[in-house]
Motif scaffolding. Structure first.
Motif, short mmCIF file in Angstrom:
data_model
loop_
_atom_site.label_atom_id
_atom_site.label_comp_id
_atom_site.label_asym_id
_atom_site.label_seq_id
_atom_site.Cartn_x
_atom_site.Cartn_y
_atom_site.Cartn_z
N HIS A 185 0.83 -1.21 0.00
CA HIS A 185 0.00 0.00 0.00
C HIS A 185 0.87 1.26 0.00
CE1 HIS A 185 -3.65 2.30 0.74
NE2 HIS A 185 -3.01 2.95 1.69
N GLU A 186 1.94 1.24 0.78
CA GLU A 186 2.83 2.40 0.86
C GLU A 186 3.50 2.65 -0.49
OE1 GLU A 186 6.45 4.57 1.15
OE2 GLU A 186 6.43 2.42 0.91
N ILE A 187 3.94 1.58 -1.15
CA ILE A 187 4.57 1.74 -2.47
C ILE A 187 3.54 2.21 -3.49
CG2 ILE A 187 5.72 0.52 -4.36
CD1 ILE A 187 6.92 -1.36 -2.25
N SER A 188 2.33 1.70 -3.38
CA SER A 188 1.26 2.10 -4.30
C SER A 188 0.99 3.60 -4.20
CB SER A 188 -0.02 1.31 -4.00
OG SER A 188 -1.04 1.63 -4.91
N ILE A 189 1.00 4.13 -2.99
CA ILE A 189 0.80 5.57 -2.80
C ILE A 189 1.95 6.35 -3.43
CG2 ILE A 189 0.75 7.43 -1.08
CD1 ILE A 189 -0.76 5.52 0.76
N ARG A 190 3.19 5.88 -3.22
CA ARG A 190 4.35 6.54 -3.82
C ARG A 190 4.29 6.46 -5.33
NH1 ARG A 190 9.17 4.39 -2.97
NH2 ARG A 190 8.69 2.59 -1.66
N SER A 191 3.77 5.36 -5.84
CA SER A 191 3.65 5.19 -7.29
C SER A 191 2.69 6.22 -7.87
CB SER A 191 3.17 3.78 -7.62
OG SER A 191 2.94 3.62 -9.01
N ARG A 192 1.56 6.44 -7.19
CA ARG A 192 0.60 7.43 -7.67
C ARG A 192 1.20 8.83 -7.67
NH1 ARG A 192 -3.21 4.25 -4.66
NH2 ARG A 192 -3.19 5.71 -2.91
N ASP A 193 2.15 9.06 -6.77
CA ASP A 193 2.80 10.37 -6.70
C ASP A 193 4.03 10.45 -7.59
OD1 ASP A 193 0.93 11.09 -4.83
OD2 ASP A 193 2.19 10.64 -3.09
N GLY A 194 4.30 9.37 -8.33
CA GLY A 194 5.45 9.35 -9.22
C GLY A 194 6.78 9.19 -8.51
N ARG A 195 6.78 8.56 -7.33
CA ARG A 195 8.00 8.43 -6.54
C ARG A 195 8.43 6.98 -6.36
NH1 ARG A 195 7.33 9.43 -1.60
NH2 ARG A 195 5.05 9.56 -1.50
N ALA A 196 8.00 6.10 -7.25
CA ALA A 196 8.36 4.68 -7.15
C ALA A 196 9.10 4.23 -8.40
CB ALA A 196 7.10 3.84 -6.94
N GLU A 197 10.22 3.54 -8.19
CA GLU A 197 10.98 2.98 -9.29
C GLU A 197 10.39 1.61 -9.67
OE1 GLU A 197 13.30 4.67 -10.73
OE2 GLU A 197 13.31 6.32 -9.28
N THR A 198 10.86 1.09 -10.81
CA THR A 198 10.36 -0.21 -11.28
C THR A 198 10.61 -1.31 -10.25
OG1 THR A 198 10.71 0.43 -13.59
CG2 THR A 198 10.49 -1.93 -13.12
N GLU A 199 11.77 -1.28 -9.61
CA GLU A 199 12.07 -2.30 -8.59
C GLU A 199 11.12 -2.18 -7.41
OE1 GLU A 199 13.77 -5.43 -6.44
OE2 GLU A 199 13.70 -4.91 -8.56
N ASP A 200 10.76 -0.95 -7.03
CA ASP A 200 9.77 -0.74 -5.97
C ASP A 200 8.44 -1.37 -6.37
OD1 ASP A 200 11.58 0.79 -4.45
OD2 ASP A 200 11.04 2.60 -5.56
N LEU A 201 8.05 -1.14 -7.62
CA LEU A 201 6.77 -1.66 -8.11
C LEU A 201 6.78 -3.19 -8.15
CD1 LEU A 201 6.24 0.90 -11.01
CD2 LEU A 201 5.10 0.89 -8.78
N ARG A 202 7.92 -3.77 -8.51
CA ARG A 202 8.04 -5.22 -8.50
C ARG A 202 7.84 -5.76 -7.08
NH1 ARG A 202 11.44 -9.26 -7.47
NH2 ARG A 202 12.99 -7.85 -6.59
N GLN A 203 8.46 -5.08 -6.11
CA GLN A 203 8.30 -5.48 -4.72
C GLN A 203 6.84 -5.32 -4.26
OE1 GLN A 203 10.27 -6.93 -2.56
NE2 GLN A 203 12.00 -7.03 -3.98
N ALA A 204 6.19 -4.26 -4.72
CA ALA A 204 4.78 -4.06 -4.35
C ALA A 204 3.93 -5.22 -4.83
CB ALA A 204 4.27 -2.75 -4.96
N LEU A 205 4.19 -5.69 -6.06
CA LEU A 205 3.41 -6.80 -6.59
C LEU A 205 3.66 -8.08 -5.79
CD1 LEU A 205 1.40 -6.78 -8.92
CD2 LEU A 205 3.13 -7.89 -10.34
N VAL A 206 4.91 -8.28 -5.38
CA VAL A 206 5.24 -9.43 -4.53
C VAL A 206 4.47 -9.35 -3.22
CG1 VAL A 206 7.08 -10.52 -3.18
CG2 VAL A 206 7.52 -9.81 -5.55
N HIS A 207 4.44 -8.17 -2.62
CA HIS A 207 3.73 -7.98 -1.35
C HIS A 207 2.23 -8.17 -1.52
CE1 HIS A 207 7.21 -6.86 0.90
NE2 HIS A 207 7.44 -5.76 0.22
N TYR A 208 1.67 -7.60 -2.58
CA TYR A 208 0.23 -7.77 -2.81
C TYR A 208 -0.11 -9.25 -2.98
CZ TYR A 208 -1.21 -2.88 -3.39
OH TYR A 208 -1.53 -1.55 -3.16
N ARG A 209 0.76 -9.96 -3.67
CA ARG A 209 0.49 -11.38 -3.92
C ARG A 209 0.43 -12.16 -2.62
NH1 ARG A 209 4.38 -15.66 -7.17
NH2 ARG A 209 3.50 -17.52 -6.21
N ALA A 210 1.24 -11.80 -1.64
CA ALA A 210 1.25 -12.53 -0.36
C ALA A 210 -0.12 -12.49 0.31
CB ALA A 210 2.32 -11.95 0.56
#
Length: 206
Positions: free
Chosen positions: A142-167
């Protein structure tokens, strides 16, 4: 009965009562630790008081007992697993959009299971009773998703977010959503030697 004997009897009774109270508190604490796992320590740290934390966790348990949590049908599980596969495929070309879709998909699954989704903090509290083991994954995603909406997330961050969401998604689904699917490759331009993994294969190794 002499005064001395009466005093001794009162002291013994008080000691027995104290031992019972201590035993009850210890059993309750043990039960809360088993139920909430790392969430127990987190709430203790947030409240600054073990007694206040346990009061909060007991309130969560009572509130959760009033919810009508429903298991998913086999048809729903299949539908959600297919939707998750589409999210991972989309990640190859559009990581940001894939994470946003993953957030929506997880929220939809939470709703279908019977959890209220209006307030984020209350959602976490309700989920913590049965899904404490994956709750920190949800917080991180959720925290990475918020940063992504603000344009503050790198691709590696987004990959980690997907891993976390999947859990959490797998925990709510009751099975690994991509256990029987072919992992989607990462784009060559985004591949990094230090990770060398896709969201789904990285999650499997955790």
């Amino acid at each position: 009965m002499s005064t001395t004997a009466t005093i001794v009897l009162i002291v013994v009774v008080l000691l027995v009562l104290a031992a019972v109270v201590v035993g009850v508190q210890a059993a309750r604490r043990r039960r809360l630790r088993q139920t909430f796992g790392p969430e127990y320590d987190r709430v203790v740290a947030d409240t600054g008081s073990r007694s206040e934390a346990e009061k909060e966790l007991l309130e969560r348990t009572k509130r959760h007992a009033k919810l009508e949590i429903e298991p998913l049908s086999a048809e729903s599980r299949t539908r959600y697993a297919a939707a998750w596969e589409e999210v991972q495929i989309r990640f190859v070309d559009s990581p940001k959009e894939a994470v946003a879709t993953a957030d929506e998909l997880v929220t939809r699954l939470i709703t279908e299971r019977g959890y209220p989704t209006g307030d984020y903090d209350e959602r976490l509290a309700d989920l913590s009773v049965e899904h404490a083991a994956t709750l920190e994954h949800y917080r991180s995603a959720h925290e990475i998703s918020i940063r992504s909406r603000d344009g503050r997330a790198e691709t590696e961050d987004l990959r980690q977010a997907l891993v976390h969401y999947r859990a959490l998604f797998a925990d709510l689904l009751g099975e690994d959503p991509v256990a029987h699917t072919t992992p989607a490759p990462r784009p060559a331009a985004e591949a990094a030697p230090r990770t060398g993994t896709t969201p789904e294969t990285d999650a499997t190794s955790r």
